[in-house]
Every structure is written in structure tokens, then in C-alpha cells.
Write a protein that holds these residues in place. Structure first.
Motif, PDB file in Angstrom:
ATOM      1  N   ARG A 107       0.828  -1.209   0.000  1.00 20.08           N
ATOM      2  CA  ARG A 107       0.000   0.000   0.000  1.00 20.08           C
ATOM      3  C   ARG A 107       0.860   1.256   0.000  1.00 20.08           C
ATOM      4  NH1 ARG A 107      -2.776   1.564   5.657  1.00 20.08           N
ATOM      5  NH2 ARG A 107      -3.045   3.470   4.432  1.00 20.08           N
ATOM      6  N   PHE A 108       2.077   1.144   0.551  1.00 19.01           N
ATOM      7  CA  PHE A 108       2.983   2.289   0.607  1.00 19.01           C
ATOM      8  C   PHE A 108       3.879   2.356  -0.629  1.00 19.01           C
ATOM      9  CE2 PHE A 108       2.435   0.816   5.117  1.00 19.01           C
ATOM     10  CZ  PHE A 108       1.485   1.759   5.447  1.00 19.01           C
ATOM     11  N   LEU A 109       4.551   1.238  -0.946  1.00 20.27           N
ATOM     12  CA  LEU A 109       5.462   1.208  -2.089  1.00 20.27           C
ATOM     13  C   LEU A 109       4.733   1.520  -3.389  1.00 20.27           C
ATOM     14  CD1 LEU A 109       8.195   0.528  -3.405  1.00 20.27           C
ATOM     15  CD2 LEU A 109       7.493  -1.870  -3.427  1.00 20.27           C
ATOM     16  N   TYR A 110       3.593   0.892  -3.600  1.00 19.96           N
ATOM     17  CA  TYR A 110       2.858   1.087  -4.846  1.00 19.96           C
ATOM     18  C   TYR A 110       1.933   2.306  -4.778  1.00 19.96           C
ATOM     19  CZ  TYR A 110       4.546  -3.437  -6.464  1.00 19.96           C
ATOM     20  OH  TYR A 110       5.354  -4.482  -6.871  1.00 19.96           O
ATOM     21  N   GLY A 111       1.707   2.831  -3.592  1.00 12.33           N
ATOM     22  CA  GLY A 111       0.902   4.032  -3.463  1.00 12.33           C
ATOM     23  C   GLY A 111       1.724   5.302  -3.627  1.00 12.33           C
ATOM     24  N   PHE A 112       3.019   5.228  -3.325  1.00 17.60           N
ATOM     25  CA  PHE A 112       3.892   6.406  -3.366  1.00 17.60           C
ATOM     26  C   PHE A 112       3.919   7.087  -4.729  1.00 17.60           C
ATOM     27  CE2 PHE A 112       8.487   8.049  -3.112  1.00 17.60           C
ATOM     28  CZ  PHE A 112       8.085   9.242  -2.527  1.00 17.60           C
ATOM     29  N   PRO A 113       4.074   6.351  -5.841  1.00 12.84           N
ATOM     30  CA  PRO A 113       4.064   7.025  -7.150  1.00 12.84           C
ATOM     31  C   PRO A 113       2.754   7.762  -7.436  1.00 12.84           C
ATOM     32  CG  PRO A 113       4.932   4.799  -7.351  1.00 12.84           C
ATOM     33  CD  PRO A 113       4.360   4.909  -5.979  1.00 12.84           C
ATOM     34  N   PHE A 114       1.637   7.196  -6.994  1.00 10.22           N
ATOM     35  CA  PHE A 114       0.350   7.867  -7.194  1.00 10.22           C
ATOM     36  C   PHE A 114       0.287   9.166  -6.375  1.00 10.22           C
ATOM     37  CE2 PHE A 114      -0.869   3.423  -8.213  1.00 10.22           C
ATOM     38  CZ  PHE A 114      -1.341   3.641  -9.506  1.00 10.22           C
ATOM     39  N   ALA A 115       0.897   9.160  -5.183  1.00  9.51           N
ATOM     40  CA  ALA A 115       0.917  10.368  -4.356  1.00  9.51           C
ATOM     41  C   ALA A 115       1.748  11.460  -5.021  1.00  9.51           C
ATOM     42  CB  ALA A 115       1.483  10.045  -2.971  1.00  9.51           C
ATOM     43  N   ILE A 116       2.894  11.082  -5.585  1.00 11.30           N
ATOM     44  CA  ILE A 116       3.739  12.052  -6.292  1.00 11.30           C
ATOM     45  C   ILE A 116       2.981  12.639  -7.484  1.00 11.30           C
ATOM     46  CG2 ILE A 116       5.845  12.331  -7.657  1.00 11.30           C
ATOM     47  CD1 ILE A 116       7.148  10.212  -5.905  1.00 11.30           C
ATOM     48  N   LEU A 117       2.288  11.783  -8.223  1.00 11.55           N
ATOM     49  CA  LEU A 117       1.491  12.251  -9.357  1.00 11.55           C
ATOM     50  C   LEU A 117       0.414  13.227  -8.898  1.00 11.55           C
ATOM     51  CD1 LEU A 117       0.679  12.129 -12.344  1.00 11.55           C
ATOM     52  CD2 LEU A 117      -0.691  10.098 -11.797  1.00 11.55           C
ATOM     53  N   ALA A 118      -0.246  12.889  -7.779  1.00  5.44           N
ATOM     54  CA  ALA A 118      -1.294  13.766  -7.251  1.00  5.44           C
ATOM     55  C   ALA A 118      -0.724  15.133  -6.880  1.00  5.44           C
ATOM     56  CB  ALA A 118      -1.951  13.118  -6.037  1.00  5.44           C
ATOM     57  N   LEU A 119       0.457  15.153  -6.248  1.00  8.23           N
ATOM     58  CA  LEU A 119       1.071  16.423  -5.852  1.00  8.23           C
ATOM     59  C   LEU A 119       1.426  17.251  -7.089  1.00  8.23           C
ATOM     60  CD1 LEU A 119       2.109  18.238  -3.595  1.00  8.23           C
ATOM     61  CD2 LEU A 119       4.294  17.012  -3.693  1.00  8.23           C
ATOM     62  N   ALA A 120       1.927  16.596  -8.133  1.00 11.49           N
ATOM     63  CA  ALA A 120       2.267  17.305  -9.363  1.00 11.49           C
ATOM     64  C   ALA A 120       1.023  17.929  -9.996  1.00 11.49           C
ATOM     65  CB  ALA A 120       2.942  16.352 -10.350  1.00 11.49           C
ATOM     66  N   ALA A 142       4.095  -9.893  -7.528  1.00 15.74           N
ATOM     67  CA  ALA A 142       2.636  -9.710  -7.493  1.00 15.74           C
ATOM     68  C   ALA A 142       2.285  -8.251  -7.748  1.00 15.74           C
ATOM     69  CB  ALA A 142       2.084 -10.166  -6.142  1.00 15.74           C
ATOM     70  N   TRP A 143       2.907  -7.655  -8.770  1.00 17.05           N
ATOM     71  CA  TRP A 143       2.779  -6.210  -8.964  1.00 17.05           C
ATOM     72  C   TRP A 143       1.392  -5.801  -9.439  1.00 17.05           C
ATOM     73  CZ3 TRP A 143       1.601  -4.171 -13.728  1.00 17.05           C
ATOM     74  CH2 TRP A 143       1.768  -5.003 -14.836  1.00 17.05           C
ATOM     75  N   ARG A 144       0.687  -6.684 -10.143  1.00 18.52           N
ATOM     76  CA  ARG A 144      -0.625  -6.280 -10.649  1.00 18.52           C
ATOM     77  C   ARG A 144      -1.629  -6.031  -9.530  1.00 18.52           C
ATOM     78  NH1 ARG A 144       1.176  -9.700 -14.758  1.00 18.52           N
ATOM     79  NH2 ARG A 144       1.126  -8.756 -16.861  1.00 18.52           N
ATOM     80  N   PRO A 145      -1.907  -7.017  -8.649  1.00 20.01           N
ATOM     81  CA  PRO A 145      -2.819  -6.725  -7.544  1.00 20.01           C
ATOM     82  C   PRO A 145      -2.246  -5.711  -6.563  1.00 20.01           C
ATOM     83  CG  PRO A 145      -1.844  -8.910  -7.268  1.00 20.01           C
ATOM     84  CD  PRO A 145      -1.487  -8.435  -8.649  1.00 20.01           C
ATOM     85  N   SER A 146      -0.908  -5.677  -6.429  1.00 15.87           N
ATOM     86  CA  SER A 146      -0.273  -4.715  -5.529  1.00 15.87           C
ATOM     87  C   SER A 146      -0.473  -3.292  -6.023  1.00 15.87           C
ATOM     88  CB  SER A 146       1.228  -5.010  -5.400  1.00 15.87           C
ATOM     89  OG  SER A 146       1.453  -6.274  -4.810  1.00 15.87           O
ATOM     90  N   LEU A 147      -0.452  -3.119  -7.340  1.00 13.21           N
ATOM     91  CA  LEU A 147      -0.672  -1.796  -7.917  1.00 13.21           C
ATOM     92  C   LEU A 147      -2.076  -1.297  -7.593  1.00 13.21           C
ATOM     93  CD1 LEU A 147       1.018   0.164  -9.669  1.00 13.21           C
ATOM     94  CD2 LEU A 147      -0.199  -0.747 -11.663  1.00 13.21           C
ATOM     95  N   GLY A 148      -3.048  -2.212  -7.644  1.00 11.23           N
ATOM     96  CA  GLY A 148      -4.414  -1.842  -7.290  1.00 11.23           C
ATOM     97  C   GLY A 148      -4.535  -1.446  -5.827  1.00 11.23           C
ATOM     98  N   ALA A 149      -3.882  -2.217  -4.953  1.00 10.29           N
ATOM     99  CA  ALA A 149      -3.907  -1.891  -3.524  1.00 10.29           C
ATOM    100  C   ALA A 149      -3.216  -0.565  -3.263  1.00 10.29           C
ATOM    101  CB  ALA A 149      -3.233  -3.008  -2.714  1.00 10.29           C
ATOM    102  N   GLY A 150      -2.115  -0.305  -3.965  1.00 11.36           N
ATOM    103  CA  GLY A 150      -1.402   0.954  -3.793  1.00 11.36           C
ATOM    104  C   GLY A 150      -2.225   2.147  -4.232  1.00 11.36           C
ATOM    105  N   PHE A 151      -2.892   2.011  -5.371  1.00 10.36           N
ATOM    106  CA  PHE A 151      -3.734   3.106  -5.860  1.00 10.36           C
ATOM    107  C   PHE A 151      -4.873   3.398  -4.890  1.00 10.36           C
ATOM    108  CE2 PHE A 151      -7.687   4.272  -8.075  1.00 10.36           C
ATOM    109  CZ  PHE A 151      -7.332   5.537  -8.513  1.00 10.36           C
TER     110      PHE A 151
END
Length: 300
Positions: free
Chosen positions: A41-54, A224-233
Motif C-alpha cells: 500500500r505504501f510502495l505502490y501508493g507512493f508514485p500515485f501520491a507524487i502524481l497527485a502532488l504534481a 505480485a505487482w498487478r494486484p499490488s498496484l491496485g492496492a497501492g492506488f
């Protein structure tokens, strides 16, 4: 709706996104373990947070606030306690249903109200305290099994769930404190900046931990990057709305209204996991709704 009341739809959106994220993480524990599922949730969520800030920076044209010492202390406190809370919650979910574990963790509002008063000086009126207690009582009643035997699956998931609620309470206070510590910026800019710092800190902590103590889980989380990406988002989306709520009102208000997540989790359990809703759980849900309704009424 005035700006101050935007915390209500923000909290409801956060609760919905978090329900989806919890269900996704619960499935991941079966393949990559508790710590591995915690860190996605943190590793795969971090890029989405950076995108949101941009995007916020581009849309509002505001400078990104510079962190100060108080901000960093609150961020570190919120980040570390949320990691502990998530790991405890997922451990409990391996032994109990999603709705029941969610109920245990949602003993949090009483604790967050007290922590908020003691640490941040957030107001806590008698009416608010009554509403929080009523809603939390509903959670406790919901957590009872149909045989009224709380310990039927052992003490461990109960302890994990309640301890998780305590750490989630401290995390809420930490992140609200961090948002308030930023000296400048709009509500959206300060909350999104805090989100990036929080997820970034959590990502570093967990990557180091897994590299040192559980490299197998780290490798599995990448596979398991596919389901992890969903959890991160979903995790980043939920946190974004939580932080907006924290910026607009007390953490106690946000986390009490967030008890609607228990009702959402019950719906997920009923539809996806074929779990039956008992009469006792219906009574508990009714009390949650009454408590939340009273809390909102006391906001006027």
C-alpha cells in the motif's frame, strides 16, 4: 456546502476506497505474507501520491510547502504507527472475517478523540463524546459472533484488532499534526504534500526492513505487482481523502464518520465472501448510524 463541511464527503470517499484496499490486501496476505502485503500500500501508493502532488501543483499554481522540524516529527510518528496498525490489522484478518476485524479496529474513534485532545488540543464537547461512544458501542456489538462468544476464534485476533485501532488513532493524530504544522498552502496542497512525505517515509522504512529481515516477501511483492498496484492506488486515494478531512476538522470527527466503513465491509463480506449478517450485527449497524448522525448534528 461551505469548505468546512467538505470533510464529510472526503471522509465517505476515503472509507469507500479503504474498504476496497483492505479487501485487496487481505488476498495478498495469502501469497506474500503479512509484512509483504503491508508494504504494497505504501510502495505502490507512493508514485500515485507524487502524481497527485504534481497535478495539484499544476492546477493551483501554488508552491509546494517546505517541511519544518515539527512537520517531520509528526510525519515520522504518523508513518511508523500506521505501518504497525496495518500489519496488526492484516494479521487479525488472517483469522477473522473482514467485517469483524474492521469492527475491532474501529474502537479507534474513542482513542483518537482522547489523543487529539491531549496532543493537539482538538476540541471535544460532551455531545461529540456521547456520539463517539454510541457509534463505538455499535462497533463492539457488531464484533460479537452470533453465539455471543467473542473468544471463539482465540484471543489473538481480538488483541491484534484493538491494538491496530490504537495505532491507527495515533497515526491519524500524527498526520493531522503534520498538516497543521505546515505554515502555508491551501488545504489541498498541504494535505497532498503530507501524503507524499508520509508514503515516502513508510516506503523507505519497509523497504529497508524487508531487505534486512524478509527479502523473500520483498521479492514476492514485486512479482505480485498487478494486484499490488491496485492496492497501492486505492491506498493512496483513501489517504488523500483522509488527509483532506484531517485538514478541515478534528481527527475525531473524521474517524467517527469513518465508521461507515464497517457497514461497507459488511456489504463486501456478504456479497463476496458469502457471510451472513446476524441480528446482532444489524443492531450494531443501527447504533453506528445513530452515533454518526448525532456527530453530524452536533457540527451545526
Amino acid at each position: 456546502m461551505t469548505l468546512s463541511y467538505l470533510w464529510i464527503p472526503a471522509t465517505l470517499a476515503a472509507a469507500a476506497a479503504q474498504t476496497g484496499r483492505n479487501a485487496t490486501q487481505r488476498q495478498l496476505t495469502k501469497t506474500i505474507g503479512t509484512v509483504g502485503a503491508t508494504q504494497v500500500r505504501f510502495l505502490y501508493g507512493f508514485p500515485f501520491a507524487i502524481l497527485a502532488l504534481a497535478l495539484v501543483r499544476l492546477a493551483l499554481g501554488e508552491p509546494i510547502p517546505s517541511p519544518n522540524a515539527t512537520f517531520l516529527v509528526y510525519v515520522l510518528g504518523g508513518a511508523s504507527t500506521q505501518i504497525s496498525a496495518t500489519a496488526l490489522m492484516l494479521s487479525a484478518m488472517r483469522e477473522r472475517s473482514l467485517s469483524v476485524v474492521t469492527a475491532y479496529t474501529k474502537t479507534e474513534p474513542v482513542q483518537v478523540a482522547l489523543f487529539g485532545l491531549l496532543i493537539l488540543g482538538d476540541p471535544l464537547t460532551l455531545g461529540m463524546a456521547f456520539a463517539i461512544v454510541i457509534a463505538t458501542l455499535g462497533v463492539i456489538i457488531m464484533s460479537l459472533k452470533r453465539e455471543a462468544d467473542l473468544m471463539s476464534s482465540g484471543l489473538r485476533p481480538v488483541v491484534y484488532g484493538i491494538a491496530s485501532g490504537a495505532f491507527f488513532a495515533l497515526a491519524a493524530i500524527g498526520f493531522r499534526g503534520a498538516i497543521l504544522a505546515l505554515p502555508e498552502g491551501s488545504t489541498l496542497m498541504r494535505s497532498t504534500t503530507t501524503l507524499v512525505w508520509g508514503l515516502g517515509t513508510q516506503t523507505v522504512i519497509l523497504l529497508v526492513w524487508l531487505e534486512l529481515f524478509d527479502r523473500k516477501a520483498l521479492v514476492a511483492s514485486f512479482k505480485a505487482w498487478r494486484p499490488s498496484l491496485g492496492a497501492g492506488f486505492l491506498g493512496a486515494l483513501a489517504s488523500q481523502f483522509w488527509f483532506i478531512g484531517f485538514a478541515l476538522t478534528t481527527a475525531a470527527n473524521v474517524r467517527t464518520l469513518a465508521l461507515v466503513e464497517v457497514l461497507m465491509a459488511q456489504a463486501v463480506s456478504h456479497r463476496l465472501l458469502s457471510q451472513v449478517t446476524t441480528r446482532r450485527e444489524l443492531v450494531g449497524m443501527g447504533l453506528i448510524l445513530v452515533g454518526v448522525g448525532l456527530l453530524l448534528a452536533f457540527q451545526h
